[in-house]
Design a protein around this motif. Structure first.
Motif, PDB file in Angstrom:
ATOM      1  N   LEU A  10      68.359  53.713  32.252  1.00 59.47           N
ATOM      2  CA  LEU A  10      67.956  52.856  30.920  1.00 59.47           C
ATOM      3  C   LEU A  10      67.415  53.441  29.977  1.00 59.47           C
TER       4      LEU A  10
ATOM      5  N   TRP B 242      72.150  48.875  26.860  1.00 57.09           N
ATOM      6  CA  TRP B 242      71.841  48.120  27.976  1.00 57.09           C
ATOM      7  C   TRP B 242      71.312  47.020  27.281  1.00 57.09           C
TER       8      TRP B 242
ATOM      9  N   THR C 155      71.247  54.044  24.315  1.00 55.77           N
ATOM     10  CA  THR C 155      71.325  53.248  24.960  1.00 55.77           C
ATOM     11  C   THR C 155      71.495  51.680  24.262  1.00 55.77           C
TER      12      THR C 155
END
Length: 351
Positions: free
Chosen positions: A137, A351, A349
């Protein structure tokens, strides 16, 4: 040569040297903090000492945003599962993995470090699941300081025997690494058996650095072979005798590291950084806290760097000044002399 030019030169040398960091040459969190012959600076959380009122932690994440923006190398969180009034220290209060996940969403570059996760009190599957999740993450920014635990009252609460923590620590490290480094590993351990199962996610760059704290009840040979770095207490910090002692300890450890591989050493100190730049290095509370002006702190950091320390984690929770003031002074006047390495950016990232 002026101070700025010298700092740039140190950063470039550190980035070049960091190419020899073994299995973590592509790990953003590790590379931001560590390079041979160089020292970087991080800050320990909490920024204010907890004395029974959670309000002292309000606004802390906003200051962590500033720490990130000012290019400190790292932020550190401690792991104290249960508050023992006998110790009078609740650590950083929040669960370290939950809080680092929160900070991962608030920051972009700063390394996220546990100092230290108690590997004896948690099962390696749960440790690996939480650690790999935060690492992914955050784009590969997690560095795990790990320890065997030093609060005897916690062990019976977990149904564990405090005297067995040395063996349990070794078994947990081995189990943890097999989970995160291999696909569908077959594991036969005192902590569990598994086959045909896998742990997801895997770390962002294939591994997570494990930094052993103190001895964790292990031999120096074991730490040299099985750690990815070593965090030890700094010895005395009011004069150069402590750094000299620390240097002997570091050298003894590095002589045992297989194949001459670079493994970083870290130390930490709780400081009360006063406004008087030339205030002498003065130990408080039996040496637990160092009161000093900026010149004394810079001198200490230079002494640490000279004896082989690669990262200094500074705690300011006992400071007599507001945390924001201390962070600003460190960022403007100290950090340029000990610049953070910028060789490997966090993985983007979505996410």
């Amino acid at each position: 040569m002026d101070k700025k030019t010298d700092s740039i030169g140190q950063m470039e040398r550190g980035q070049q040297s960091a190419l020899n960091v073994g299995g973590f040459h592509n790990h953003p969190g590790f590379r931001r903090m560590f390079a041979p012959d160089q020292l970087t600076i991080g800050l320990f959380l909490p920024l204010r000492f907890y004395t029974g009122n959670m309000d002292v932690l309000k606004g802390q994440a906003d200051l962590v945003d500033i720490i990130d923006q000012q290019h400190f190398a790292s932020v550190w969180v401690r792991d104290v599962p249960l508050f023992d009034p006998g110790f009078r220290d609740a650590g950083q209060v929040f669960d370290p993995f939950v809080y680092l996940a929160y900070l991962a969403a608030r920051t972009k570059n700063v390394s996220l470090v546990t100092g230290s996760a108690i590997f004896t009190l948690r099962h390696p599957i749960d440790l690996a699941k939480a650690a790999a999740s935060i690492d992914v993450l955050s784009g590969g920014r997690l560095v795990l300081g790990i320890a065997s635990g030093d609060r005897p009252a916690e062990f019976p609460a977990y149904g564990l025997h405090v005297d067995h923590r040395d063996e349990r620590f070794r078994d947990t490290v081995k189990f943890f690494r097999e989970l995160i480094q291999h696909n569908s590993p077959t594991i036969q351990s005192s902590l569990g058996q598994m086959s045909g199962l896998d742990l997801l996610p895997k770390p962002a760059t294939g591994g997570i650095p494990l930094v052993v704290t103190g001895s964790s009840r292990q031999s120096l040979d074991w730490i040299a072979e099985h750690s990815d770095g070593w965090l030890t207490y700094p010895e005395a910090t009011a004069n150069d005798s402590g750094p000299r002692m620390l240097g002997h300890k570091i050298n003894a450890w590095r002589e045992k590291i297989p194949n001459g591989m670079f493994k970083p050493h870290m130390t930490n100190e709780w400081i009360d950084l006063v406004e008087d730049v030339n205030y002498p290095r003065t130990p408080l509370r039996g040496g637990y806290i160092l009161r000093t002006g900026r010149a004394g702190l810079i001198q200490l950091l230079e002494e640490w760097r000279a004896v082989g320390v690669n990262h200094a984690a500074l705690g300011i929770q006992f400071s007599s000044r507001p945390p924001a003031e201390v962070i600003q002074e460190l960022a403007e006047e100290v950090l340029p002399l000990f610049p953070t390495h910028t060789g490997t950016a966090p993985i983007a990232t979505g996410w």
